[in-house]
Motif scaffolding. Structure first.
Motif, mmCIF file in Angstrom:
data_model
loop_
_atom_site.group_PDB
_atom_site.id
_atom_site.type_symbol
_atom_site.label_atom_id
_atom_site.label_comp_id
_atom_site.label_asym_id
_atom_site.label_seq_id
_atom_site.Cartn_x
_atom_site.Cartn_y
_atom_site.Cartn_z
ATOM 1 N N ARG A 246 -105.671 7.728 51.529
ATOM 2 C CA ARG A 246 -104.609 8.487 52.187
ATOM 3 C C ARG A 246 -104.839 9.968 52.016
ATOM 4 N NH1 ARG A 246 -102.141 4.897 48.935
ATOM 5 N NH2 ARG A 246 -101.353 3.019 49.961
ATOM 6 N N TYR B 189 -102.954 13.792 53.186
ATOM 7 C CA TYR B 189 -101.728 14.404 53.690
ATOM 8 C C TYR B 189 -101.996 15.874 54.008
ATOM 9 C CZ TYR B 189 -99.709 10.375 51.267
ATOM 10 O OH TYR B 189 -99.409 9.106 50.830
ATOM 11 N N SER C 192 -93.930 18.353 55.103
ATOM 12 C CA SER C 192 -94.938 17.381 55.479
ATOM 13 C C SER C 192 -95.280 17.510 56.957
ATOM 14 C CB SER C 192 -94.415 15.968 55.198
ATOM 15 O OG SER C 192 -95.342 15.008 55.670
ATOM 16 N N VAL D 166 -99.663 12.367 57.826
ATOM 17 C CA VAL D 166 -100.206 11.407 56.876
ATOM 18 C C VAL D 166 -101.315 10.665 57.609
ATOM 19 C CG1 VAL D 166 -99.748 9.433 55.409
ATOM 20 C CG2 VAL D 166 -97.946 11.105 55.844
ATOM 21 N N ALA E 36 -101.146 2.821 42.051
ATOM 22 C CA ALA E 36 -99.877 2.497 42.697
ATOM 23 C C ALA E 36 -98.880 3.638 42.688
ATOM 24 C CB ALA E 36 -99.260 1.292 41.990
ATOM 25 N N THR E 37 -99.228 4.754 42.056
ATOM 26 C CA THR E 37 -98.215 5.777 41.830
ATOM 27 C C THR E 37 -98.308 6.965 42.778
ATOM 28 O OG1 THR E 37 -99.659 6.687 40.139
ATOM 29 C CG2 THR E 37 -97.910 5.214 39.406
ATOM 30 N N ASN E 38 -99.222 6.935 43.742
ATOM 31 C CA ASN E 38 -99.268 7.963 44.777
ATOM 32 C C ASN E 38 -99.383 9.367 44.191
ATOM 33 O OD1 ASN E 38 -99.244 8.798 47.440
ATOM 34 N ND2 ASN E 38 -97.029 8.992 47.532
ATOM 35 N N LYS E 39 -100.212 9.517 43.175
ATOM 36 C CA LYS E 39 -100.436 10.861 42.639
ATOM 37 C C LYS E 39 -101.315 11.627 43.605
ATOM 38 C CE LYS E 39 -102.167 9.323 38.794
ATOM 39 N NZ LYS E 39 -102.807 9.349 37.464
ATOM 40 N N LEU E 40 -100.899 12.854 43.922
ATOM 41 C CA LEU E 40 -101.645 13.666 44.874
ATOM 42 C C LEU E 40 -102.445 14.759 44.176
ATOM 43 C CD1 LEU E 40 -99.102 14.179 47.797
ATOM 44 C CD2 LEU E 40 -100.853 12.414 47.514
ATOM 45 N N ILE E 41 -103.656 14.977 44.682
ATOM 46 C CA ILE E 41 -104.475 16.105 44.269
ATOM 47 C C ILE E 41 -104.530 17.046 45.468
ATOM 48 C CG2 ILE E 41 -106.702 16.880 43.387
ATOM 49 C CD1 ILE E 41 -105.177 14.991 41.505
ATOM 50 N N PHE E 42 -104.099 18.275 45.236
ATOM 51 C CA PHE E 42 -103.995 19.245 46.319
ATOM 52 C C PHE E 42 -105.219 20.139 46.392
ATOM 53 C CE2 PHE E 42 -99.749 19.279 48.223
ATOM 54 C CZ PHE E 42 -99.116 18.347 47.430
ATOM 55 N N GLY E 43 -105.553 20.537 47.614
ATOM 56 C CA GLY E 43 -106.477 21.645 47.800
ATOM 57 C C GLY E 43 -105.775 22.954 47.473
#
Lengths: 112, 111
Positions: free
Chosen positions: A31, A33, A45, A48, A96-103
Motif C-alpha cells: 500500500r 498513500y 489524504s 490510496v 497488521a498495524t498499518n504503520k506508515l513510513i513517510f517520505g
C-alpha cells in the motif's frame, strides 16, 4: 529497514505546466498513500494505491504505483496556484498495524 | 472531516518538565498513532496503538510514552521534555488497513 525517498524536494513551476513527483521505496509493500499538507495545517489524504499498476485521478492530480519498481508517481497536469502545498508519499511498513513510513515531502510552488 | 481533536494545540514548556498531549477521536477506530513532524524528516512514527491498552513503539520512541485506557483517547507523554522534542505532533487514526486520518496537530516548544 524500509526507506522512502521523494524527489524533487522542492518544485517551482508555472501555472499551466505539467510535472511529476517521484516516490521510491526500498522494500516490498502492498500500500502506498499520497497526502497533501498546506502550510500550518494537517495532512489531507489524496490517494490510496493498493496494487501494482493502480492508477487514481482526482482533478489535475494522478497517482500511479509500480510495485515491481518500488515506485509511485504523482503527476500534476496544467498546474494551478491552488495546488501549491507540500505533498507526501507514505508506504505501509507491513504487518497488521498499518504503520506508515513517510517520505520527506515535496514542496510545490505554482507561480502565476 | 474525521472526528479527531488534539489538545493542547500549542504549548511552550521548559526543559525537564513532563508534558502530556491528548488525542481524542469520535470514529471508534481501532488504530491510533502519534507522529512528529520536523523539517527535512517528513513525519516519523513515535508510538501507535492497536486497541485499548495495546501499544507499541515506532521509529523515534525514546523519551516518549503512551497510554490508551479508552478507545477514543490516546495520550502521548514526554517524560522529561528536551529541546530536541520541539516539534509539531500529529495524531492519526485508522480502521484496519485503511487510510490514516490526521488530527490538527500540536505545536510544542521546549525552551
Amino acid at each position: 529497514e524500509l526507506k522512502v525517498e521523494q524527489n524533487p524536494l522542492f518544485l517551482s513551476m508555472q501555472e499551466g505546466k505539467n510535472y511529476t513527483i517521484y516516490c521510491n521505496y526500498s522494500t516490498t509493500s502492498d500500500r502506498l498513500y499520497w497526502y497533501r499538507q498546506d502550510p500550518g495545517k494537517s495532512l489531507e489524504s489524496l490517494f490510496v494505491l493498493l496494487s501494482n499498476g493502480a492508477v487514481k485521478q482526482e482533478g489535475r492530480l494522478m497517482a500511479s504505483l509500480d510495485t515491481k519498481a518500488r515506485l509511485s508517481t504523482l503527476h500534476i497536469t496544467a498546474a494551478v496556484h491552488d495546488l501549491s502545498a507540500t505533498y507526501f508519499c507514505a508506504v505501509d511498513g507491513g504487518g497488521a498495524t498499518n504503520k506508515l513510513i513517510f517520505g520527506t515531502g515535496t514542496l510545490l510552488a505554482v507561480q502565476p | 472531516d474525521a472526528g479527531i481533536t488534539q489538545s493542547p494545540r500549542h504549548k511552550v514548556t521548559e526543559t525537564g518538565t513532563p508534558v502530556t498531549l491528548r488525542c481524542h477521536q469520535t470514529e471508534n477506530h481501532r488504530y491510533m498513532y502519534w507522529y512528529r513532524q520536523d523539517p527535512g524528516h517528513g513525519l516519523r512514527l513515535i508510538h501507535y496503538s492497536y486497541g485499548v491498552k495495546d501499544t507499541d513503539k515506532g521509529e523515534v520512541s525514546d523519551g516518549y510514552s503512551v497510554s490508551r485506557s479508552k478507545t477514543e483517547d490516546f495520550l502521548l507523554t514526554l517524560e522529561s521534555a528536551t529541546s530536541s522534542q520541539t516539534s509539531v505532533y500529529f495524531c492519526a487514526i485508522s480502521a484496519f488497513s485503511d487510510t490514516q486520518y490526521f488530527g490538527p496537530g500540536t505545536r510544542l516548544t521546549v525552551l
